[in-house]
Design a protein around this motif. Structure first.
Motif, PDB file in Angstrom:
ATOM      1  N   MET A   1      99.829 -47.611  40.219  1.00 50.36           N
ATOM      2  CA  MET A   1     101.253 -47.285  40.248  1.00 50.36           C
ATOM      3  C   MET A   1     101.560 -46.368  41.430  1.00 50.36           C
ATOM      4  O   MET A   1     100.910 -45.333  41.603  1.00 50.36           O
ATOM      5  N   LEU A   2     102.520 -46.749  42.247  1.00 50.69           N
ATOM      6  CA  LEU A   2     102.893 -45.930  43.391  1.00 50.69           C
ATOM      7  C   LEU A   2     103.530 -44.620  42.940  1.00 50.69           C
ATOM      8  O   LEU A   2     104.315 -44.583  41.988  1.00 50.69           O
ATOM      9  N   LYS A   3     103.185 -43.554  43.619  1.00 52.07           N
ATOM     10  CA  LYS A   3     103.753 -42.231  43.321  1.00 52.07           C
ATOM     11  C   LYS A   3     104.908 -41.957  44.295  1.00 52.07           C
ATOM     12  O   LYS A   3     104.730 -42.083  45.504  1.00 52.07           O
ATOM     13  N   VAL A   4     106.068 -41.582  43.754  1.00 50.26           N
ATOM     14  CA  VAL A   4     107.266 -41.354  44.566  1.00 50.26           C
ATOM     15  C   VAL A   4     107.562 -39.862  44.652  1.00 50.26           C
ATOM     16  O   VAL A   4     107.781 -39.198  43.625  1.00 50.26           O
ATOM     17  N   SER A   5     107.550 -39.337  45.843  1.00 45.67           N
ATOM     18  CA  SER A   5     107.983 -37.963  46.104  1.00 45.67           C
ATOM     19  C   SER A   5     109.440 -37.980  46.547  1.00 45.67           C
ATOM     20  O   SER A   5     109.864 -38.902  47.250  1.00 45.67           O
ATOM     21  N   ILE A   6     110.202 -36.984  46.152  1.00 46.94           N
ATOM     22  CA  ILE A   6     111.595 -36.850  46.577  1.00 46.94           C
ATOM     23  C   ILE A   6     111.723 -35.552  47.347  1.00 46.94           C
ATOM     24  O   ILE A   6     111.380 -34.477  46.829  1.00 46.94           O
ATOM     25  N   ILE A   7     112.195 -35.637  48.575  1.00 43.55           N
ATOM     26  CA  ILE A   7     112.333 -34.468  49.444  1.00 43.55           C
ATOM     27  C   ILE A   7     113.816 -34.154  49.610  1.00 43.55           C
ATOM     28  O   ILE A   7     114.611 -35.039  49.950  1.00 43.55           O
ATOM     29  N   ILE A   8     114.176 -32.890  49.391  1.00 44.24           N
ATOM     30  CA  ILE A   8     115.570 -32.457  49.455  1.00 44.24           C
ATOM     31  C   ILE A   8     115.677 -31.257  50.397  1.00 44.24           C
ATOM     32  O   ILE A   8     115.400 -30.125  50.016  1.00 44.24           O
ATOM     33  N   PRO A   9     116.054 -31.476  51.665  1.00 41.87           N
ATOM     34  CA  PRO A   9     116.316 -30.333  52.546  1.00 41.87           C
ATOM     35  C   PRO A   9     117.562 -29.590  52.053  1.00 41.87           C
ATOM     36  O   PRO A   9     118.538 -30.222  51.629  1.00 41.87           O
ATOM     37  N   ALA A  10     117.536 -28.267  52.104  1.00 39.01           N
ATOM     38  CA  ALA A  10     118.664 -27.504  51.555  1.00 39.01           C
ATOM     39  C   ALA A  10     118.960 -26.280  52.407  1.00 39.01           C
ATOM     40  O   ALA A  10     118.059 -25.504  52.746  1.00 39.01           O
ATOM     41  N   TRP A  11     120.231 -26.135  52.720  1.00 39.90           N
ATOM     42  CA  TRP A  11     120.730 -24.922  53.380  1.00 39.90           C
ATOM     43  C   TRP A  11     122.073 -24.579  52.757  1.00 39.90           C
ATOM     44  O   TRP A  11     123.034 -25.334  52.857  1.00 39.90           O
ATOM     45  N   ASN A  12     122.114 -23.450  52.056  1.00 39.32           N
ATOM     46  CA  ASN A  12     123.344 -22.966  51.411  1.00 39.32           C
ATOM     47  C   ASN A  12     123.998 -24.050  50.543  1.00 39.32           C
ATOM     48  O   ASN A  12     125.144 -24.433  50.751  1.00 39.32           O
ATOM     49  N   GLU A  13     123.239 -24.503  49.552  1.00 38.02           N
ATOM     50  CA  GLU A  13     123.707 -25.566  48.660  1.00 38.02           C
ATOM     51  C   GLU A  13     123.742 -25.100  47.199  1.00 38.02           C
ATOM     52  O   GLU A  13     123.455 -25.874  46.288  1.00 38.02           O
ATOM     53  N   GLU A  14     124.116 -23.833  46.986  1.00 42.01           N
ATOM     54  CA  GLU A  14     124.092 -23.302  45.626  1.00 42.01           C
ATOM     55  C   GLU A  14     125.028 -24.054  44.680  1.00 42.01           C
ATOM     56  O   GLU A  14     124.769 -24.122  43.474  1.00 42.01           O
ATOM     57  N   GLU A  15     126.092 -24.658  45.200  1.00 43.81           N
ATOM     58  CA  GLU A  15     127.059 -25.320  44.328  1.00 43.81           C
ATOM     59  C   GLU A  15     126.540 -26.647  43.780  1.00 43.81           C
ATOM     60  O   GLU A  15     126.946 -27.057  42.686  1.00 43.81           O
ATOM     61  N   ARG A  16     125.662 -27.314  44.494  1.00 44.71           N
ATOM     62  CA  ARG A  16     125.282 -28.674  44.117  1.00 44.71           C
ATOM     63  C   ARG A  16     123.799 -28.870  43.827  1.00 44.71           C
ATOM     64  O   ARG A  16     123.417 -29.887  43.240  1.00 44.71           O
ATOM     65  N   GLN A  27     115.150 -39.330  35.083  1.00 46.08           N
ATOM     66  CA  GLN A  27     114.963 -40.670  35.624  1.00 46.08           C
ATOM     67  C   GLN A  27     114.257 -41.563  34.605  1.00 46.08           C
ATOM     68  O   GLN A  27     113.503 -41.072  33.756  1.00 46.08           O
ATOM     69  N   THR A  28     114.498 -42.870  34.712  1.00 42.86           N
ATOM     70  CA  THR A  28     113.815 -43.809  33.829  1.00 42.86           C
ATOM     71  C   THR A  28     112.315 -43.829  34.111  1.00 42.86           C
ATOM     72  O   THR A  28     111.521 -44.177  33.224  1.00 42.86           O
ATOM     73  N   ARG A  29     111.926 -43.489  35.326  1.00 39.93           N
ATOM     74  CA  ARG A  29     110.524 -43.310  35.686  1.00 39.93           C
ATOM     75  C   ARG A  29     110.421 -42.003  36.458  1.00 39.93           C
ATOM     76  O   ARG A  29     111.102 -41.820  37.479  1.00 39.93           O
ATOM     77  N   ALA A  30     109.603 -41.108  35.970  1.00 41.10           N
ATOM     78  CA  ALA A  30     109.547 -39.768  36.544  1.00 41.10           C
ATOM     79  C   ALA A  30     108.993 -39.798  37.965  1.00 41.10           C
ATOM     80  O   ALA A  30     108.053 -40.553  38.264  1.00 41.10           O
ATOM     81  N   PRO A  31     109.561 -38.997  38.858  1.00 36.92           N
ATOM     82  CA  PRO A  31     108.990 -38.890  40.202  1.00 36.92           C
ATOM     83  C   PRO A  31     107.657 -38.145  40.162  1.00 36.92           C
ATOM     84  O   PRO A  31     107.384 -37.365  39.237  1.00 36.92           O
ATOM     85  N   HIS A  32     106.837 -38.400  41.147  1.00 40.41           N
ATOM     86  CA  HIS A  32     105.572 -37.675  41.281  1.00 40.41           C
ATOM     87  C   HIS A  32     105.831 -36.195  41.549  1.00 40.41           C
ATOM     88  O   HIS A  32     105.158 -35.314  40.996  1.00 40.41           O
ATOM     89  N   GLU A  33     106.847 -35.914  42.373  1.00 38.60           N
ATOM     90  CA  GLU A  33     107.210 -34.540  42.702  1.00 38.60           C
ATOM     91  C   GLU A  33     108.599 -34.539  43.317  1.00 38.60           C
ATOM     92  O   GLU A  33     109.069 -35.541  43.863  1.00 38.60           O
ATOM     93  N   VAL A  34     109.269 -33.411  43.175  1.00 39.42           N
ATOM     94  CA  VAL A  34     110.563 -33.185  43.823  1.00 39.42           C
ATOM     95  C   VAL A  34     110.417 -31.903  44.628  1.00 39.42           C
ATOM     96  O   VAL A  34     110.176 -30.830  44.064  1.00 39.42           O
ATOM     97  N   ILE A  35     110.531 -32.018  45.934  1.00 38.66           N
ATOM     98  CA  ILE A  35     110.309 -30.876  46.825  1.00 38.66           C
ATOM     99  C   ILE A  35     111.637 -30.439  47.430  1.00 38.66           C
ATOM    100  O   ILE A  35     112.273 -31.202  48.167  1.00 38.66           O
TER     101      ILE A  35
END
Length: 293
Positions: A1-16, A27-35
């Motif tokens: 099973m392929l492992k999916v990482s999710i990368i989220i760059p963030a700068w001053n995003e406290e609202e969202r 998610q219906t299938r959990a990500p391997h990691e959320v960075i």
């Protein structure tokens, strides 16, 4: 099973950022990691992410910091380089992944071993007529978001690529010190330059804000000029369609409608970003609850 990482760059995003993390983890299938890659935020972004991690100890969310320099590209690169999954998803911090996003992305790369990058349509969660808007975005994006004939370009708010493909181009992607290019188009052209296959899937859906359209026309035109600038920096690559022209045609309508719709949502106390996938998320959570009893 392929492992999916999710990368989220963030700068001053406290609202969202909390809503973004909820969508990435419910998610219906959990990500391997959320960075989450914080880039010297001066608001409460780091605090919100740390609280989310503390409140959800079972979720694979981690926070890293890119403090060497300000900018999306080095922050994105830090996240992609730190990821340990087979597939690297990249979304913006105000984006809301559809609850089957990880499952769909896993399927795309499993079913097509030659696919090195993938992208899909977006729904603007802070605009009316969301279903109509999604259908329109799907039709236009799959038609005109193309390069070198009929090859798919990836869209930064909704993209994924194999880790092997990223590591093959990581040392070549443009740094864009003048900040005049579209970094997602740049990645796309580097992938195509390696003859890597990129694909489009109408099921790979992300919710995003239309707030860019709220800016003045001069600022918005400079933003759309990035398409031309990016291709100018890659003269070996060609394109037939010009997405910037369509965006400029759309700008007056969305620029007019966006603030009106925001005022209406404020009067009705509706958080559009939090609500966009709420029903589907609740079904997932309810199913998980039943399995634990």
């Amino acid at each position: 099973m392929l492992k999916v990482s999710i990368i989220i760059p963030a700068w001053n995003e406290e609202e969202r950022i909390e809503d973004c993390l909820t969508c990435a983890t419910v998610q219906t299938r959990a990500p391997h990691e959320v960075i989450v890659v914080d880039n010297k935020s001066t608001d409460r972004t780091v605090e919100v992410v740390e609280r989310f991690i503390a409140d959800h100890p079972g979720t694979p969310v981690r926070l890293i910091h890119q403090d060497a320099e300000q900018g999306l590209i080095p922050t994105r690169n830090a996240g992609l380089n730190a990821a340990t999954g087979d597939i690297l998803g990249r979304v913006d911090a105000d984006c809301m992944l559809k609850p089957d996003w990880v499952e769909v992305v896993t399927g795309i790369f499993t079913e097509d071993p030659k696919a090195m990058g993938a992208s899909g349509p977006v729904v603007y969660y802070d605009m009316p007529l969301k279903k109509t808007g999604l259908r329109g975005d799907n039709r236009t994006r799959r038609l005109i978001y193309r390069a070198d004939g009929n090859k798919t370009m990836l869209f930064g708010s909704n993209m994924a690529l194999r880790a092997t493909a990223w590591h093959a181009i990581a040392g070549e992607v443009c740094r864009d010190y003048e900040d005049v290019m579209h970094e997602d188009v740049d990645i796309s052209l580097h992938l195509l330059g390696k003859h890597f296959k990129t694909v489009y899937s109408p099921r790979m859906i992300v919710g995003m804000s239309a707030r860019r359209m709220a800016s003045g026309f001069v600022s918005f035109k400079h933003y759309t000029d990035r398409f031309r600038n990016t291709f100018d920096a890659h003269p070996r690559h060609t394109r037939f369609f010009r997405p910037e022209y369509l965006l400029r045609v759309m700008w007056p309508f969305i620029h007019f409608l966006y603030p009106i719709y925001q005022r209406r949502m404020e009067r009705e106390h509706v958080d559009c970003a939090a609500a966009v996938w709420r029903d589907e998320q609740q079904r997932i959570l309810a199913g998980s609850s039943q399995l634990t009893h």
